[in-house]
Design a protein around this motif. Structure first.
Motif, short mmCIF file in Angstrom:
data_model
loop_
_atom_site.label_atom_id
_atom_site.label_comp_id
_atom_site.label_asym_id
_atom_site.label_seq_id
_atom_site.Cartn_x
_atom_site.Cartn_y
_atom_site.Cartn_z
N ALA A 60 8.77 17.92 5.62
CA ALA A 60 9.23 19.30 5.79
C ALA A 60 8.84 19.80 7.18
CB ALA A 60 8.59 20.18 4.72
N ARG A 61 7.63 19.40 7.59
CA ARG A 61 7.06 19.90 8.85
C ARG A 61 7.94 19.50 10.03
NH1 ARG A 61 1.83 18.18 7.73
NH2 ARG A 61 1.91 16.49 9.23
N THR A 62 8.53 18.28 9.93
CA THR A 62 9.28 17.76 11.08
C THR A 62 10.77 17.99 10.93
OG1 THR A 62 9.20 15.66 9.91
CG2 THR A 62 7.62 15.96 11.71
N SER A 63 11.19 18.61 9.81
CA SER A 63 12.62 18.86 9.63
C SER A 63 13.00 20.16 10.34
CB SER A 63 12.94 18.97 8.14
OG SER A 63 13.92 19.97 7.95
N LEU A 64 13.91 20.04 11.29
CA LEU A 64 14.31 21.23 12.05
C LEU A 64 14.91 22.29 11.13
CD1 LEU A 64 15.84 19.62 15.24
CD2 LEU A 64 13.58 20.61 14.90
N ILE A 65 15.82 21.84 10.27
CA ILE A 65 16.54 22.80 9.39
C ILE A 65 15.51 23.59 8.59
CG2 ILE A 65 18.32 23.02 7.64
CD1 ILE A 65 19.22 21.66 10.26
N TRP A 66 14.62 22.84 7.92
CA TRP A 66 13.66 23.52 7.05
C TRP A 66 12.76 24.45 7.87
CZ3 TRP A 66 13.15 25.59 2.75
CH2 TRP A 66 11.91 25.97 2.25
N SER A 67 12.31 23.95 9.03
CA SER A 67 11.45 24.80 9.87
C SER A 67 12.18 26.10 10.18
CB SER A 67 11.11 24.08 11.18
OG SER A 67 10.55 22.83 10.88
N PHE A 68 13.47 25.96 10.47
CA PHE A 68 14.26 27.14 10.83
C PHE A 68 14.33 28.11 9.63
CE2 PHE A 68 18.37 29.35 11.28
CZ PHE A 68 18.09 30.02 12.46
N ILE A 69 14.76 27.59 8.49
CA ILE A 69 14.88 28.45 7.30
C ILE A 69 13.54 29.09 6.99
CG2 ILE A 69 15.36 28.43 4.82
CD1 ILE A 69 17.23 26.00 5.39
#
Lengths: 172, 464, 1016
Positions: B366-375
């Motif tokens: 999750a930490r490295t996922s751009l999409i999730w970080s954005f949301i």
């Protein structure tokens, strides 16, 4: 007799650094160095003494603190003391805890701003000031040394070439 | 070799970049033309901004009564938005100052934009304390001038006055810090510029920076000292903002842990906002090479930590309120009363957004996922808005005397002004992204050799 | 002689014949200003010799002139005294004794007059109980400046002048007299010897004249009963100060029951004095103000009240008249025993509008030989005769009446069969209405003989046998008005003014040895009580029987009542009264049915709060007989007897009113047969009503230290710590009272005055007189229904009302739900029949004021005399102070409340503004305001004392609320004066500070309420 100033352009900071060292060992006087970014260890190599700007900042900070204390003592205690929520406006010492935040803020305010102003003044930075880097590339990826010598320009140029200067020209 | 850096450290600059490439990449958005997307975004932001201006004029013209406030709940969206924006305005200076002191090289990719974000956010924040006054035209009374109506001075006991000093100091210091850092980069643009107009403008903005050795020496010293000054300043600002509540006597406000807890919350929301902006910007301005996954992940780590602190603070507040056994604590914003009372929805949005969702960051995926970080960054900012809303409105709506209990609901003016500030914020940021060097290229060049991908590879080969 | 000094203008003048001097003496300017060349047409303008400097001269001059012309300030007309009137000093108020008697409210008052403007009503302390001023009496000052008053007499709705009106009226009156047609003079209760005498004379002059007295709030039953038993049509007087036990069956004697004015004597017995205080049992259907103050209250339906009365009679006298069981029987048994024990110290009151019920009650009191029940100095403030008015309507419709003269009553509004009355009224040969406004009756009458407000009038009163009062004008009539009596005299052809008649009547028949001037100065006169009444024993069995079969119970019984604020609606156009929250429901700008939660659930009616907290409620249609009232709002009222509903009278007026004030529904329409108790059928109506309710949370939520109260035996037998525990903090490792703990060195407040206000919750009945008094004294704006609805009430002084809840911390602990949401939610629900407590709350003037510390601009700070000051012109309106106030007493000017058509109340028209107190500034938009402890009043007392070179007397220190308080519950004074009453009160065992544990060290203290709960 007039001395001539040579402008040598380098395209790598490490080369620049070694060149500076060689020039220094050959006792050339380095007038000025223009770099696009701070090259670490360069000022040591060129041998300019450290800046004292931090000390001025400290002094400005003290001024700020004093001003804060004076301001609050004058307004809250001396000039127009009021009974505000029963707070002891008759004594600065007792009322002081309420004043700490302002003391801190004013200290920082003075220290920061006056220091920056000093920096701009000393480095001659202000709007409409003309830029003085001889070659525009020195803000991009090139580095320039200005060395002045009284005699045999030739040997200096050789030395610079040897130490990896890309271009060498004499300052007009 | 002076540029040595442990090879296990992942590179902060990707691709086979030279000093010149950095200049080109940084200058690209400034020299290039704005794409359609930018214009759409800008026009939306501008409309929102104008709406806000309209609402503010209406308020000043008719009276604060056009807001949803009443004689028991005298603050609501105004101060909520104020604290929210100030909080957001913490990341920038923190990144550039604290991380500088800690010699965190990864800051260099993001500090410029983070600081810009800070300054624009603090603009919005500063707006609210002014327009929330019943008599804006007398706002100058808060300055320590002898009052025109007799020698009456300001009241230095008042947290609100501390705010005046804290916010103005913070804003101005951040501004000079930011601008000083900009000088070499403006100079770079100036010297690259071909259009005479650009040359003139950036020449003006660069204050005639020439990159002399002595200048660089002072430059670095000043940056260091400013960082040293800005660090306690950052912490002080939200500490003082929190004192608006902590030094009062309203149940739920009167709480000693507010200062550290507010600062953590501020950094929490600040980093979230930086995420939101940079994840977009790296795409739009093609800066993937400089704003890398490492940057995103590092910021996520900071979010985990601060989010953790905030969550602990929530639990402490909840426990202490309950443990006190005082009936006045029954309805504070973190209490059974709040969770089950008329404002249950606000309470639970706070808990879900700020406590539950951020927990996902404990997983590297999750930490490295751009999409999730954005949301997530957006969720967190919603949550942090609710935190302030809860503190102000729930606590005021359930004061000491039950006879004075009531509730608040915003009018269209409240909403418009909030939207307006968001619009204003993005207007500024979009303009910035088109005209400013969005990355501190001078600093970045100084770490190219140590942290650039190509150089790291080079060193690897030499080792073998 | 003129001086011949020579001033030098120029050194040239030294020369004997200087051409320059010559030129100067002739010309003002040294060179010609070439105006004409300059102002010539274009081409020679271009070629003109005008210099740049000239041009600038012109420009400068013209701009200066233009801008001067532009900035013209607003013109304020202020006319100085040409001839200064006697004993009027600008800036110094004069007080005149007068009397209010408008047919509903009767009080002896002092009128505060500034520069010829009456601006405030004060109680007349000389007049004892009759001198206390209710909310309505306090507010009546604003009715004087009512913008909707008639400016002059009307003939067929057209404006006319008195002479022509007199001419036509005298003609028609004489023709009527000639053919001996019936002339009826219909008045409300005047309680005025002289007026009655004049009406009698009028009757003689015009032969066939009948004088009918009609009260909208009629006590006809009680009057008839008293007449039958004592031979005098009057009301018995009750001396509550002698009472040990008060049993009231539906008698709201703290409200409008038998004209009210009993609060003062009632509360005398409500404070425990060496272990004794009166006990008060209330048996009623609506939760009345009286019920709220009772020690024990039993909610029963109106019909059950009747049975309860008979049962009580049986229980006491041992007789066994037929009756039915009631929920109150258990209590009645106990009450009966206690009454027997109390004997002459007990009294029974009855609010049932039924002659037989009243006979029974009087008989009971006679049986008890009650000292409280004083029939020998009866009251005359109600004289209405229901039978007479019923007959009148019948006769009018039958065409038996020739002329109707209506004074001081509004039958077209208050009669249930108003439409029939109006029809008949329109048909009459002659109908004259004596009215201040163009009200319903005025609109239906041919002629309107506009009368002045009582503050512009002469008059006299006899409230009670031996108690006389005078009414004197305190301002020149504002409009072209003439008093009722004046008109009668003129139409009778008498050439005496009413003033002469009044004075003559007093000197001959009232004053005796007293002097007119003294009486006028005092406003009251203790005359001889000529009456000597005796009880002619009578057989009450028949009454009891009659009473029983007159009463029929029903599923829903409607009990019409009156509010403290609106009464019978005479002053419905008075914004202060409209905005005054009802002490029980805390709701203003409305009337509504009050219904019990159980019944509401049955009928699917609900009250709920919307997102901004405001209260909404269902609507119903009421049907009584064939009268229907549609869309009546529903207010769920704890303590309302199941099977009964209440509805306030006096609302729903529309004639001669401002649109904002046309609130509520007209409940008089349901008062069939002039009986306030009716069988009603309720059906839910569509739609939701929006209430303006200022208190949304009704229970104390387990915060019992806010309103402390105890029972009598605890108070006597248990130590203070048990029932009045002061919070303790640890100081140097020892527990000391919160008052002693201080973070800083204390300011020295022992020098000079230090003001404290004491409020006794035991004697505060919640009558709200203080609220209106504060409103009047401090120019508090009226903000209207919507603002009240959204909790933006501006009252500086509010009266919180709390109900007990079935859920308490203890109960929750037992049930094991302590601290859970379930507990909190059930705690918010009041009991079915709750105990009620009132608490007036204004700025507490804390010595450690939280509001002061947080103001960034020091706009609020502490005064040397203990007040918490507000510097309005320094305030920038951050509202932080209001947030940080634990008592929530600060009020913010959300809008511009004066001169704003959005708030079209008294501060928006020149007439209404005349009531403003010149000593108090009208606050501007965007500033915070709050109670100032009537700074202007205390300063005045101090300065007067100073100018007279004497110390201030204790009683001179008053606030508007303390002086208006009818029960003396509020005491204000200087605690540095150790002899002052308030200084003693600070030492009282019952004293406590509101939220003392917060450590604000308030200058307002409360005295806890003691309830006399002893059974047996």
């Amino acid at each position: 007799m007039s001395s001539t100033t040579i402008q040598a352009i380098f395209d790598d900071d490490d080369v620049l650094l070694s060149a500076v060292k060689e020039l220094r060992t050959a006792n050339y006087h380095i007038e000025e160095v223009f770099t696009p970014f701070p090259v670490h260890g360069l000022e040591k190599a060129v041998g300019i003494e450290g800046t004292r700007i931090a000390i001025t900042s400290f002094i400005y900070g003290l001024i700020g603190l004093t001003f804060a204390i004076w301001l609050m003592d004058y307004t809250m205690i001396t000039d127009w003391p009021q009974n505000i929520g029963g707070k002891p406006s008759f004594s600065f010492a007792e009322n002081m805890p309420a004043f700490v935040p302002i003391m801190f803020e004013l200290t920082v305010f003075f220290a920061a701003h006056l220091m920056v102003i000093t920096f701009y003044m000393r480095s001659k930075l202000w709007p409409y000031k003309k830029a003085e880097n001889p070659d525009p590339r020195t803000t991009d990826d090139h580095f320039m040394i200005e060395v002045s010598t009284a005699n045999d320009v030739k040997s200096l140029e050789d030395l610079l070439k040897k130490s990896g200067a890309k271009e060498i020209k004499t300052k007009a | 070799m002076s540029h040595y850096e442990a090879p296990i450290r992942e590179p902060l600059i990707f691709g086979d970049k030279s000093y010149h490439d950095i200049s080109v990449d940084v200058a690209a958005p400034v020299e290039g033309k704005a794409n359609k997307l930018w214009w759409i975004a800008f026009s939306i932001a501008l409309t929102a901004f104008l709406l806000g201006i309209g609402a503010i004029c209406y308020t000043i013209g008719v009276g604060i009564g056009v807001w949803g406030l009443n004689n028991r709940i005298n603050w609501a969206w105004d101060i909520t938005n104020f604290v929210w924006w100030v909080g957001i305005g913490h990341a920038g200076t923190l990144i550039s100052a604290v991380l500088l002191l800690f010699r965190q090289k990864w800051r260099m990719g993001i500090n410029r934009s983070a600081e810009a974000m800070t300054i624009f956010a603090v603009f919005q924040a500063g707006l609210f304390p002014i327009i929330h006054m019943g008599r804006v035209w007398n706002a100058f009374y808060v300055l320590p001038l002898p009052n025109a109506l007799g020698s009456l001075w300001v009241n230095f006991n008042s947290p609100l006055l501390w705010d005046v000093f804290a916010i103005s100091t913070y804003l101005s210091v951040s501004l000079v810090f930011w601008y000083t850092g900009l000088l070499p980069d403006f100079a770079m643009l100036r010297d690259r510029a071909v259009k005479p107009f650009q040359k003139k403008i950036y020449g003006l903005l660069s204050f005639g920076w020439s990159g002399r050795l002595k200048d660089w020496q002072r430059f670095e010293e000043v940056s260091l000292v400013l960082a040293g000054l800005a660090t306690p300043l950052v912490l002080s600002v939200h500490t003082i903002v929190s004192m608006d509540f902590a030094t009062s006597i309203i149940p739920g406000w009167h709480s000693t842990i507010f200062p550290p807890y507010f600062v953590a919350g501020a950094i929490f929301s600040g980093f979230a906002m930086v995420q939101t902006l940079l994840i977009i910007m790296r795409k739009v301005s093609h800066l993937e090479a400089y704003i890398t996954k490492i940057h995103i992940e590092n910021m996520n780590k900071v979010i985990i930590v601060t989010g953790g602190i905030v969550s602990v603070a929530y639990m402490t507040e909840f426990f202490v309120g309950w443990y006190s056994g005082s009936s006045y604590e029954d309805y504070t914003y973190l209490s059974v009363g709040a969770a089950t009372g008329p404002y249950w929805w606000a309470f639970w949005s706070l808990i879900t957004c700020n406590f539950i969702f951020p927990l996902t960051l404990w997983f590297k995926k999750a930490r490295t996922s751009l999409i999730w970080s954005f949301i997530l960054s957006i969720i967190i900012n919603i949550g942090m808005w609710f935190e302030r809303f809860d503190i102000i409105v729930i606590d005021l709506s359930r004061g000491h005397l039950p006879s004075s209990w009531t509730m608040f609901s915003p009018t269209f003016v409240d909403v418009s002004i909030f939207i307006g500030t968001i619009g204003f914020f993005f207007v500024l940021f979009l303009l910035y992204a088109r005209t400013f060097p969005v990355i501190a290229q001078a600093e970045l060049k100084s770490i190219l050799k140590s942290s650039g991908e190509n150089y790291k590879n080079l060193r690897k080969e030499n080792h073998e | 002689m003129a001086s011949n000094k020579k001033y030098w203008r120029n050194v040239e003048e030294l020369k004997a014949d200087s051409s320059l001097v010559e030129r100067l003496s002739q010309k003002e300017f040294l060179e010609e200003i070439p105006t004409d060349t300059f102002l010539g047409d274009k081409d020679n303008l271009s070629s003109s010799s005008t210099t740049r400097r000239d041009f600038l001269k012109y420009v400068g001059f013209t701009t200066a002139v233009a801008s001067l012309a532009a900035c013209q300030g607003p013109v304020l007309k202020s006319i100085p005294y040409v001839v200064k009137p006697d004993n009027i000093i600008p800036g110094v108020a004069n007080f005149y004794a007068s009397t209010m008697a408008d047919g509903t409210d009767f009080a002896h008052i002092l009128v505060k007059v500034r520069e010829g403007r009456p601006i405030k009503i004060e109680p007349n302390k000389m007049a004892g109980n009759w001198g206390s001023t209710s909310a309505r009496v306090q507010a009546s000052i604003l009715s004087l400046y009512d913008n909707n008053r008639l400016r002059g007499p009307l003939a067929e709705t057209k404006e006319t002048d008195w002479s022509s009106l007199d001419k036509t009226l005298i003609e028609s009156l004489n023709t009527l007299k000639a053919n001996n047609e019936k002339i009826v003079v219909l008045t409300g209760t005047t309680a005025s010897p002289t007026s009655n005498k004049i009406i009698a004379n009028f009757a003689q002059t015009f032969g066939n004249v009948q004088h009918i007295v009609y009260d909208a709030l009629s006590e006809s039953a009680a009057l008839d009963a008293f007449f039958e038993m004592y031979g005098e049509r009057a009301l018995p007087n009750y001396k509550f100060e002698n009472a040990e036990l008060i049993v009231s069956i539906g008698a709201d004697f703290l409200g409008d029951w038998q004209g009210g004015q009993y609060a003062a004597s009632y509360t005398k017995g409500r404070v425990p004095v060496n272990g004794k205080m009166s006990k008060h049992i209330q048996i009623e259907s609506n939760l009345s103000l009286t019920g709220a103050n009772a020690d024990k209250r039993i909610p029963v339906k109106p019909s059950e009240q009747v049975f309860a009365l008979i049962n009580l009679y049986n229980a006491i006298t041992g007789s066994n008249f037929a009756s039915n069981p009631t929920p109150a029987d258990a209590t009645i048994k106990i009450a009966a025993n206690q009454l027997k024990k109390a004997g002459s110290k007990g009294v029974v009151l009855c609010g049932i509008q039924n002659k037989d019920a009243q006979i029974l009650t009087n008989a009971l009191n006679e049986a008890l030989l009650s000292e409280v029940y004083d029939f020998n100095s009866p009251r005359f403030i109600k004289a209405g005769n229901d039978e007479a008015i019923k007959n009148l309507v019948a006769e009018m419709t039958a065409g038996k009446v020739g002329a109707l003269l209506i004074y001081n009553t509004n039958p077209s509004f208050t009669l249930p069969n108003a439409s029939a009355f109006n029809e008949a009224l329109k048909k009459l040969k002659l109908s004259v209405c004596f009215s201040m406004t163009d009200d319903e009756t005025a609109q239906n009458s041919k002629y309107v003989a506009t009368i002045p407000h009582y503050l512009e009038s002469w008059g006299d009163t006899q409230f009670q046998a031996g108690n006389f009062g005078l009414m004197q004008p305190t301002i020149n009539p504002l409009f072209n008005t003439r008093q009722f009596e004046e008109s009668l005299l003129i139409w009778m052809g008498k050439n005496t003014t009413f003033y002469q008649a009044l004075r003559e009547n007093w000197t001959t028949s009232i004053l005796g040895t007293g002097t007119w001037n003294q009486a006028l100065h005092d406003g009251v006169f203790k005359g001889s009580n000529s009456l000597d009444l005796t009880y002619n024993m009578m057989e009450v069995a028949s009454s009891a029987a009659a009473l029983l079969n007159q009463t029929k119970s029903a599923d829903f019984e409607l009990n019409l009542y009156t509010k403290i604020s609106m009464g019978d609606g005479k002053q419905a156009n008075n914004p202060w009264l409209q905005e005054l929250p009802d002490p029980i429901t805390r709701t203003s700008w409305d009337n509504y049915i009050t219904i019990s939660a159980t019944d509401a659930k049955k009928l699917g009616l609900e009250n709920f709060n919307v997102s901004n907290g405001a209260l909404n409620g269902s609507k119903v249609n009421l049907k009584v007989g064939d009268a229907v009232l549609e869309n009546v709002p529903v207010y769920i009222q704890p303590g309302q007897a199941n099977g009964s509903i209440g509805l306030a009278l006096g609302y729903g007026r529309t004639a001669g009113m401002q649109t904002e004030m046309m609130t509520g529904v007209n409940a008089f329409a349901l008062m069939q047969d002039l009986n306030p108790v009716q069988t009603v059928s309720i059906e839910k109506a569509a739609g939701i009503h929006e209430f303006a309710c200022v208190q949304l949370q009704h229970t104390i939520m387990g915060r019992d230290e806010i309103i402390k109260e105890t029972t009598l035996d605890d108070f006597i037998n248990k130590p203070k710590k048990e029932w009045n525990e002061t919070p303790e903090f640890s100081l140097n490792h020892e527990e000391v009272s919160a008052e002693r703990v201080d973070l800083w060195e204390k300011f020295d407040d022992t020098v000079g005055h230090h003001f404290n206000l004491s409020i006794d919750l035991a004697t505060c009945t919640g009558c709200a007189a203080c609220v209106v008094a504060c409103h009047a004294e401090n120019n508090v704006p009226v903000v209207g229904k919507h603002e009240i609805r959204v909790s933006r009430d501006m009252h500086w002084l509010r009266i919180d009302r709390y109900y007990t809840s079935d859920m308490t911390n203890e109960k929750a602990k037992e049930a094991g739900i302590f601290g859970t949401g379930e507990m909190f939610n059930t705690m918010t629900i009041p009991s079915e029949n709750p105990q009620v407590a009132f608490q007036p709350v204004m700025c507490q003037h804390c010595n450690h004021a939280p509001c002061e510390t947080v103001c960034p601009v020091a706009a609020t700070s502490h005064g040397r005399q203990g007040q918490n000051h507000m510097a309005y012109n320094r305030c920038i309106g951050t509202r932080y102070c209001a947030n940080n106030c634990p008592y929530k007493v600060r009020r913010f000017n959300w809008f511009k409340y004066a001169n704003n058509n959005e708030f079209d109340f008294n501060m928006n028209n020149d007439l209404g503004k005349m009531v403003l107190n010149p000593d108090v500034v009208v606050r501007s938009r965007g500033v915070m305001e709050k109670c100032s402890m009537c700074l202007q009043k205390t300063q005045l007392s101090i300065l007067t004392a100073k100018s007279e070179g004497r110390p201030v007397k204790d009683e001179e220190f008053q606030t508007a609320c303390s002086s208006a308080c009818p029960t003396g519950s509020m005491v204000f004074g200087d605690i540095n004066d150790k002899q002052s009453e308030v200084a003693k009160l600070t030492e009282d065992v019952r004293a406590f500070h509101l939220l003392a544990e917060v450590g604000t060290k308030p200058n307002v203290m409360y005295h806890l309420k003691v309830r006399n709960t002893e059974e047996s």
